[in-house]
Design an enzyme around this catalytic site. Sequence first.
Site, PDB file in Angstrom:
ATOM      1  N   LYS A  46     -52.252 -33.418   0.101  1.00 55.76           N
ATOM      2  CA  LYS A  46     -52.361 -32.157   0.858  1.00 55.76           C
ATOM      3  C   LYS A  46     -53.818 -31.719   0.904  1.00 55.76           C
ATOM      4  O   LYS A  46     -54.331 -31.317   1.953  1.00 55.76           O
ATOM      5  CB  LYS A  46     -51.487 -31.068   0.205  1.00 55.76           C
ATOM      6  CG  LYS A  46     -50.009 -31.290   0.476  1.00 55.76           C
ATOM      7  CD  LYS A  46     -49.099 -30.470  -0.432  1.00 55.76           C
ATOM      8  CE  LYS A  46     -47.640 -30.870  -0.182  1.00 55.76           C
ATOM      9  NZ  LYS A  46     -46.694 -30.398  -1.169  1.00 55.76           N
ATOM     10  N   GLN A  64     -46.307 -26.025  -5.669  1.00 58.83           N
ATOM     11  CA  GLN A  64     -45.659 -27.338  -5.689  1.00 58.83           C
ATOM     12  C   GLN A  64     -44.407 -27.310  -6.566  1.00 58.83           C
ATOM     13  O   GLN A  64     -44.471 -26.908  -7.730  1.00 58.83           O
ATOM     14  CB  GLN A  64     -46.663 -28.396  -6.196  1.00 58.83           C
ATOM     15  CG  GLN A  64     -46.137 -29.808  -6.166  1.00 58.83           C
ATOM     16  CD  GLN A  64     -45.872 -30.327  -4.744  1.00 58.83           C
ATOM     17  OE1 GLN A  64     -46.663 -30.111  -3.843  1.00 58.83           O
ATOM     18  NE2 GLN A  64     -44.745 -30.986  -4.550  1.00 58.83           N
ATOM     19  N   ASP A  96     -44.571 -22.963   3.520  1.00 53.44           N
ATOM     20  CA  ASP A  96     -43.470 -23.878   3.198  1.00 53.44           C
ATOM     21  C   ASP A  96     -42.159 -23.399   3.830  1.00 53.44           C
ATOM     22  O   ASP A  96     -41.186 -24.150   3.904  1.00 53.44           O
ATOM     23  CB  ASP A  96     -43.282 -23.927   1.666  1.00 53.44           C
ATOM     24  CG  ASP A  96     -43.565 -25.300   1.091  1.00 53.44           C
ATOM     25  OD1 ASP A  96     -43.686 -26.253   1.878  1.00 53.44           O
ATOM     26  OD2 ASP A  96     -43.660 -25.411  -0.148  1.00 53.44           O
TER      27      ASP A  96
END
Length: 285
Positions: free
Chosen positions: A54, A98, A121
């Site tokens: 990422k 994460q 997200d």
Amino acid sequence: MSAKLIKGPEVATAIREQIAIDMASLKEKTDKVPGLAVILLGEDPASKAYVGNKEKTSKALGFHSVVHRIPVETTQEDLLKMIDDLNNDEDIHGILVQLPLPDHIHEKAVLDAIAVEKDVDGFHPINVGNLVIGDDCFIPCTPHGCMKMLEYIGYDLKGKNAVIVGRSNIVGKPVALLLLHQNATVTICHSHTADLAAVCREADVLIVAVGRAEMVIGDWIKPGAVVIDVGINRVGDKLVGDVHFESAKEKASYITPVPGGVGPMTITMLILNTLESFKRKHNLK
Ligand code: NDP
């Protein structure tokens, strides 16, 4: 029949090229760049690899990229404080924590703490609710990537039978909603589905997100179906999907390979969502 491959890197590259074009014009208009902050707790090798990718991808596209690598023992209070700081940071447009998180941290409390307008997200309940009603929202990255792959091959979902195997909040449920919004007739399967093979055989589009190596075999696939395999499973030193690729490709018209399928799309969609957040903030939609 041998299916055509829907190659994740190829689709992702096309989207990244468009992101690069957008970035150049946005920088000219605002003299700013989108910022993405990622928080990683601990040393889990898979999570470290995802976060590294990422960071690399967002930097390569000229984004402001911040990664907070913090110890696994970090308290929930300290994590929530870090999120709050990022919520108030003008240079950050997207925040991602994460997953999975260690057991002492309440995942829902963390996801709920991310500002809705920075929730790239798409896991905040308000974004999820907006997805359900078909309103503006951040679409979770992997389901978004699946839809972009269908769009890339020019597949018209209207009136098609779409079957999804798996009902997780991060893949199965959101992808079902996205297919429904495109006027597919949607069936969601899970571990209690009776005669899964028979349900799969009705699918014009079959999306599999189960986490069981090569569970869906060619015999379950309707001739000419489009198969999107979200699964990533390590078997020995190999990565395989949830679909048995060799038998499935003899029945499908299109199929995503593993590796090289949905995986590369997920990060690209995260970057796209961060760009979207930046545009919203600067009224550049
Ligand atoms: P979850 O474990 O959260 O969900 C799995 C789903 O599969 C559940 O709904 C479960 O049913 C269902 N399931 C399990 N066994 C069976 C079975 N025998 N028959 C039918 N359904 C079954 O997984 P995720 O959605 O998080 O991930 C799925 C896969 O996708 C994994 O391999 C993961 O690594 C991969 N993945 C890949 C990503 C990418 O970027 N390419 C991103 C995210 C995930 P029930 O609800 O009844 O338990």
